[in-house]
Design an enzyme around this catalytic site. Structure first.
Site: not given
Length: 481
Positions: A76, A78, A145
């Protein structure tokens, strides 16, 4: 990262440095999504992006691997954006200030973002290297996420063709994860009234220095919750002298155990001496109880200026403090067979607004009925004290598979490199594999990754030697698939 040029994982660290220049807090991922999309295009690979910012980069199989099943790699984009209290860092525009300290990479006064920037950088290094032997690779970079797994939830169920998926969001390199908890967030609001009280002296009470930590992976370690500790202190003060409550604030992320909390109270001038005396006594009492668990625990009392003369209605203030004292936090049940936390609740955030008091909590469980029972407990708690409550959409658990060719090869590859057995675990934290396993039920999944400690806190650190191992391990595993 110049000092790591001789590292066998320099390609990983170089890419991590690049993404650390770009804002990537949860819900602020447009630029990092564009960067990864452009990265795939620059490599001349089939690349696409959806409306949520998810990016898919497909790398063709290397020669002689064309007949192998495609493999999916996933991480992910972020990161959790936390900083120390005195940090001036602006995550919206400032690059992460990376520090190399012995075997560890850290950040100055902020989270590092190795969760899951390490996975992103590993995938980028794999995509760049044209000398590797591997099946066709489908590299999926998901968004948001940390705050709700929005990217995984929005991902098309038609994008991926591989039958084996390797998630790179694991933080212990000797472990392969094969299952995880599901979860849901609860949001509570209590309508409150403010009343005027003139000529009071105002003080800020602050609890700080707690370890905090990830509300999934560290919830079973008996780490203290700053909100709970502040509430206990305020109730004890309230029992000793008349105080007016102006506000309570604590916590910052639904998936982080609160490490700081503060309140503003008002007292009459004649009670200032008594306040200081009781505060000192109660602080020493609480430190005596908890200092062995939280070595840096601090309580502070500081006189402050207040713009108005408004305070929460006394009865409502008492109700708020009682509700926080009885609100569930921590482990709810254990799975004795797997030796992990089975269900838990994290009292994550509290805020006082102009007309309401707000609570946010994160519920996790690896068992459907336990999750429903804990939701019901939180709902009943809200009803007892008059809070309005709503729940998030939630995310599903990832049910473990212990007998798959992917897992077998992952364990054997590990043994061939380290000459020791890899641990196979189900964890209490949530991973996107829970959602992906529902969208792609025929895909076998595991999660691996380099060792990271202190995730979701400014104490986050990422092992260099572990990353070197995982980079070698991942390349070997792809060759064996």
């Amino acid at each position: 990262m110049e000092q790591l040029k001789q590292s066998t994982a320099y390609a990983v660290f170089k890419n991590f440095e690049k993404i650390s220049q770009i804002p990537r807090c949860s819900n602020d991922e447009e630029k990092i999504s564009e960067f990864i999309y452009d990265f795939g295009k620059r490599l001349g690979l089939d690349t696409k992006r959806d409306d949520t910012g998810n990016v898919l980069i497909v790398k063709p199989a290397s020669p002689s691997f064309e007949g192998h099943d495609p493999v999916i790699l996933q991480a992910h984009l972020d990161m959790v954006c936390e900083k120390t209290e005195d940090s001036l860092h602006n995550f919206a525009c400032d690059p992460i200030d990376i520090v190399v300290d012995g075997d560890f990479i850290k950040a100055k006064d902020t989270t590092l973002g190795a969760d899951d920037g390490a996975g992103v950088a590993l995938m980028m290094a794999i995509l760049e290297d044209n000398k590797l032997e591997h099946p066709k690779l489908e590299c999926i970079f998901t968004t948001t996420e940390e705050t709700g797994m929005d990217g995984a939830l929005a991902l098309s169920d038609q994008w991926l063709t591989g039958k084996n998926l390797i998630n790179l969001d694991n933080e212990e390199d000797w472990i392969v994860i094969v299952g995880c908890a599901g979860g849901i967030n609860a949001y509570l609001n209590l309508d409150i009234n403010f009343v005027e009280a003139r000529d009071l002296n105002n003080f800020q009470i602050k609890v700080s220095g707690l370890r905090g930590g990830h509300s999934g992976s560290t919830i079973g370690e008996a780490r203290l919750n700053a909100i709970k500790l502040l509430d206990s202190l305020l109730i004890k003060l309230q029992n000793e002298l008349p105080i007016k409550l102006s506000k309570i604030e604590g916590g910052s992320k639904h998936n982080a155990i609160p490490s700081m909390a503060n309140a503003i109270i008002g007292v009459e001038a004649e009670n200032i001496g008594s306040l200081k005396e009781h505060f000192e006594a109660i602080s020493l009492e609480l430190k005596d109880l908890y200092l062995k668990r939280e070595l840096d625990l601090e309580f502070t009392l500081e006189e402050v200026e207040k713009e108005d003369d408004l305070y929460i209605d006394d009865e409502q203030a008492k109700l708020i403090l009682r509700s926080l004292s009885t609100f569930p936090h921590g482990v709810n049940s254990y799975d004795k067979e797997l030796n992990i936390v089975r269900s838990s609740n994290n009292l994550a955030k509290v805020r006082t607004t102009e007309n309401s008091f707000y609570i946010e909590t994160s519920i996790r469980s690896s068992h459907d009925q336990d999750l429903e029972d804990l939701k019901d407990t939180v709902k009943k708690q809200a009803e007892i004290y008059g809070y309005k409550i709503r729940f998030s959409e939630g995310y599903p658990m990832w049910k473990p598979e212990f007998e798959t060719e992917l897992l077998d090869k992952a364990v054997k590859t590990y043994k061939s490199i380290r000459n020791e057995d890899m641990e196979v675990l189900v964890i209490h934290a949530g991973l996107e594999t829970g959602i992906l396993s529902q969208k792609y039920p025929d895909v076998h999944m595991i999660a691996i990754g380099p060792t990271i400690t202190g995730a979701h806190t400014p104490n986050e650190q990422w092992s260099i030697s572990s990353t070197e191992f995982v980079f070698e391990y991942l390349k070997t595993l792809l060759k064996n698939l």
